[in-house]
Design a protein around this motif. Structure first.
Motif, mmCIF file in Angstrom:
data_model
loop_
_atom_site.group_PDB
_atom_site.id
_atom_site.type_symbol
_atom_site.label_atom_id
_atom_site.label_comp_id
_atom_site.label_asym_id
_atom_site.label_seq_id
_atom_site.Cartn_x
_atom_site.Cartn_y
_atom_site.Cartn_z
ATOM 1 N N VAL A 1 63.794 -27.973 -12.964
ATOM 2 C CA VAL A 1 63.238 -27.026 -13.940
ATOM 3 C C VAL A 1 64.249 -25.934 -14.252
ATOM 4 C CG1 VAL A 1 61.425 -25.311 -14.337
ATOM 5 C CG2 VAL A 1 60.848 -27.520 -13.315
ATOM 6 N N ALA A 2 64.908 -25.411 -13.223
ATOM 7 C CA ALA A 2 65.917 -24.370 -13.435
ATOM 8 C C ALA A 2 67.020 -24.881 -14.350
ATOM 9 C CB ALA A 2 66.498 -23.918 -12.098
ATOM 10 N N LYS A 3 67.485 -26.084 -14.110
ATOM 11 C CA LYS A 3 68.551 -26.666 -14.929
ATOM 12 C C LYS A 3 68.091 -26.812 -16.373
ATOM 13 C CE LYS A 3 71.510 -30.706 -15.304
ATOM 14 N NZ LYS A 3 71.845 -32.015 -14.748
ATOM 15 N N GLU A 4 66.882 -27.350 -16.582
ATOM 16 C CA GLU A 4 66.373 -27.563 -17.936
ATOM 17 C C GLU A 4 66.083 -26.246 -18.657
ATOM 18 O OE1 GLU A 4 63.128 -30.329 -17.913
ATOM 19 O OE2 GLU A 4 64.370 -31.929 -17.070
ATOM 20 N N ALA A 5 65.792 -25.190 -17.894
ATOM 21 C CA ALA A 5 65.535 -23.872 -18.495
ATOM 22 C C ALA A 5 66.820 -23.080 -18.707
ATOM 23 C CB ALA A 5 64.576 -23.077 -17.616
ATOM 24 N N GLY A 6 67.921 -23.604 -18.203
ATOM 25 C CA GLY A 6 69.189 -22.900 -18.335
ATOM 26 C C GLY A 6 69.307 -21.719 -17.392
ATOM 27 N N LEU A 7 68.664 -21.823 -16.240
ATOM 28 C CA LEU A 7 68.693 -20.760 -15.233
ATOM 29 C C LEU A 7 69.253 -21.308 -13.931
ATOM 30 C CD1 LEU A 7 65.044 -19.436 -15.708
ATOM 31 C CD2 LEU A 7 67.115 -18.322 -16.519
ATOM 32 N N GLY A 8 69.745 -20.416 -13.100
ATOM 33 C CA GLY A 8 70.081 -20.801 -11.738
ATOM 34 C C GLY A 8 68.794 -20.945 -10.938
ATOM 35 N N ARG A 9 68.834 -21.771 -9.909
ATOM 36 C CA ARG A 9 67.630 -21.981 -9.106
ATOM 37 C C ARG A 9 67.111 -20.678 -8.511
ATOM 38 N NH1 ARG A 9 66.512 -23.320 -3.922
ATOM 39 N NH2 ARG A 9 68.697 -23.352 -3.364
ATOM 40 N N GLU A 10 68.018 -19.855 -7.991
ATOM 41 C CA GLU A 10 67.607 -18.570 -7.415
ATOM 42 C C GLU A 10 67.010 -17.656 -8.481
ATOM 43 O OE1 GLU A 10 67.373 -17.557 -4.227
ATOM 44 O OE2 GLU A 10 67.905 -19.622 -3.745
ATOM 45 N N SER A 11 67.573 -17.696 -9.681
ATOM 46 C CA SER A 11 67.034 -16.878 -10.780
ATOM 47 C C SER A 11 65.624 -17.314 -11.133
ATOM 48 C CB SER A 11 67.926 -16.991 -12.011
ATOM 49 O OG SER A 11 69.193 -16.452 -11.754
ATOM 50 N N LEU A 12 65.375 -18.621 -11.090
ATOM 51 C CA LEU A 12 64.029 -19.123 -11.370
ATOM 52 C C LEU A 12 63.053 -18.642 -10.305
ATOM 53 C CD1 LEU A 12 62.115 -20.829 -13.072
ATOM 54 C CD2 LEU A 12 62.815 -22.822 -11.708
ATOM 55 N N TYR A 13 63.450 -18.736 -9.045
ATOM 56 C CA TYR A 13 62.588 -18.245 -7.965
ATOM 57 C C TYR A 13 62.264 -16.761 -8.166
ATOM 58 C CZ TYR A 13 62.739 -22.320 -4.849
ATOM 59 O OH TYR A 13 62.563 -23.560 -4.288
ATOM 60 N N LYS A 14 63.267 -15.973 -8.503
ATOM 61 C CA LYS A 14 63.054 -14.538 -8.700
ATOM 62 C C LYS A 14 62.165 -14.258 -9.898
ATOM 63 C CE LYS A 14 67.357 -12.989 -6.587
ATOM 64 N NZ LYS A 14 68.663 -12.375 -6.815
ATOM 65 N N ALA A 15 62.361 -14.996 -10.983
ATOM 66 C CA ALA A 15 61.570 -14.779 -12.198
ATOM 67 C C ALA A 15 60.097 -15.097 -11.985
ATOM 68 C CB ALA A 15 62.126 -15.633 -13.338
ATOM 69 N N LEU A 16 59.798 -16.050 -11.093
ATOM 70 C CA LEU A 16 58.421 -16.478 -10.877
ATOM 71 C C LEU A 16 57.808 -15.921 -9.593
ATOM 72 C CD1 LEU A 16 58.715 -20.207 -12.009
ATOM 73 C CD2 LEU A 16 58.109 -18.196 -13.370
ATOM 74 N N ALA A 17 58.502 -15.004 -8.962
ATOM 75 C CA ALA A 17 58.004 -14.403 -7.723
ATOM 76 C C ALA A 17 56.857 -13.437 -8.022
ATOM 77 C CB ALA A 17 59.125 -13.655 -7.015
ATOM 78 N N PRO A 18 55.928 -13.272 -7.076
ATOM 79 C CA PRO A 18 54.840 -12.311 -7.275
ATOM 80 C C PRO A 18 55.388 -10.914 -7.569
ATOM 81 C CG PRO A 18 54.423 -13.655 -5.338
ATOM 82 C CD PRO A 18 55.821 -13.962 -5.794
ATOM 83 N N GLY A 19 54.852 -10.292 -8.597
ATOM 84 C CA GLY A 19 55.276 -8.950 -8.968
ATOM 85 C C GLY A 19 56.490 -8.900 -9.873
ATOM 86 N N ALA A 20 57.081 -10.062 -10.159
ATOM 87 C CA ALA A 20 58.255 -10.086 -11.040
ATOM 88 C C ALA A 20 57.825 -9.727 -12.459
ATOM 89 C CB ALA A 20 58.896 -11.469 -11.017
ATOM 90 N N LYS A 21 58.756 -9.222 -13.193
ATOM 91 C CA LYS A 21 58.519 -8.878 -14.602
ATOM 92 C C LYS A 21 59.586 -9.576 -15.451
ATOM 93 C CE LYS A 21 55.254 -5.879 -13.652
ATOM 94 N NZ LYS A 21 53.924 -6.391 -13.591
ATOM 95 N N PRO A 22 59.502 -10.907 -15.565
ATOM 96 C CA PRO A 22 60.527 -11.619 -16.326
ATOM 97 C C PRO A 22 60.420 -11.309 -17.818
ATOM 98 C CG PRO A 22 58.757 -13.107 -15.762
ATOM 99 C CD PRO A 22 58.476 -11.802 -15.061
ATOM 100 N N ARG A 23 61.533 -11.455 -18.488
ATOM 101 C CA ARG A 23 61.532 -11.276 -19.934
ATOM 102 C C ARG A 23 60.722 -12.401 -20.571
ATOM 103 N NH1 ARG A 23 67.552 -10.136 -21.922
ATOM 104 N NH2 ARG A 23 66.707 -11.595 -23.420
ATOM 105 N N PHE A 24 60.161 -12.110 -21.745
ATOM 106 C CA PHE A 24 59.319 -13.105 -22.412
ATOM 107 C C PHE A 24 60.123 -14.358 -22.754
ATOM 108 C CE2 PHE A 24 56.992 -14.764 -26.184
ATOM 109 C CZ PHE A 24 55.832 -15.128 -25.513
ATOM 110 N N ASP A 25 61.372 -14.200 -23.151
ATOM 111 C CA ASP A 25 62.170 -15.379 -23.479
ATOM 112 C C ASP A 25 62.403 -16.246 -22.240
ATOM 113 O OD1 ASP A 25 64.041 -13.408 -22.497
ATOM 114 O OD2 ASP A 25 65.668 -14.615 -23.313
ATOM 115 N N THR A 26 62.469 -15.637 -21.074
ATOM 116 C CA THR A 26 62.602 -16.409 -19.828
ATOM 117 C C THR A 26 61.335 -17.214 -19.583
ATOM 118 O OG1 THR A 26 64.093 -14.766 -18.879
ATOM 119 C CG2 THR A 26 63.003 -16.261 -17.337
ATOM 120 N N VAL A 27 60.189 -16.590 -19.778
ATOM 121 C CA VAL A 27 58.909 -17.295 -19.607
ATOM 122 C C VAL A 27 58.830 -18.475 -20.575
ATOM 123 C CG1 VAL A 27 56.400 -17.097 -19.809
ATOM 124 C CG2 VAL A 27 57.710 -15.272 -18.714
#
Length: 99
Positions: free
Chosen positions: A57-83
């Protein structure tokens, strides 16, 4: 005399274990979106990503795996384009309907 006691062993519920089909994923996301809870949306996206494989999923979204974990972590506030990129990578499309 002593009684033999057996303790039930329960496993923690993990929604990712039940998201094996596109239909299950669509129903899950529909229910989550109806709650209008942004934190629950991140939990659901995380569940689906784990069901499909975080690295893929991280690869297909153009994100690093760690970045994906951080973006979807409880309390995270990812940018809408990331979502949106994560949702697209998961095969999920957001739609709108009249309230």
């Amino acid at each position: 005399m002593s009684k033999l006691q057996t303790k039930a062993k329960l496993i923690q519920f993990d929604a990712a274990r039940y998201l094996g089909s596109e239909e299950a994923i669509a129903e899950y996301m529909t229910a989550v979106l109806e709650t209008e809870d942004p934190d629950l949306l991140l939990v659901a996206l995380n569940d689906i990503a784990r069901a499909k494989g975080m690295a893929l999923v991280a690869k297909e979204a153009g994100l690093g795996r760690e970045s994906l974990y951080k973006a979807l972590a409880p309390g995270a506030k990812p940018r809408f384009d990331t979502v949106l990129r994560v949702a697209r990578a998961l095969g999920v499309k957001f739609t709108a309907r009249a309230a």
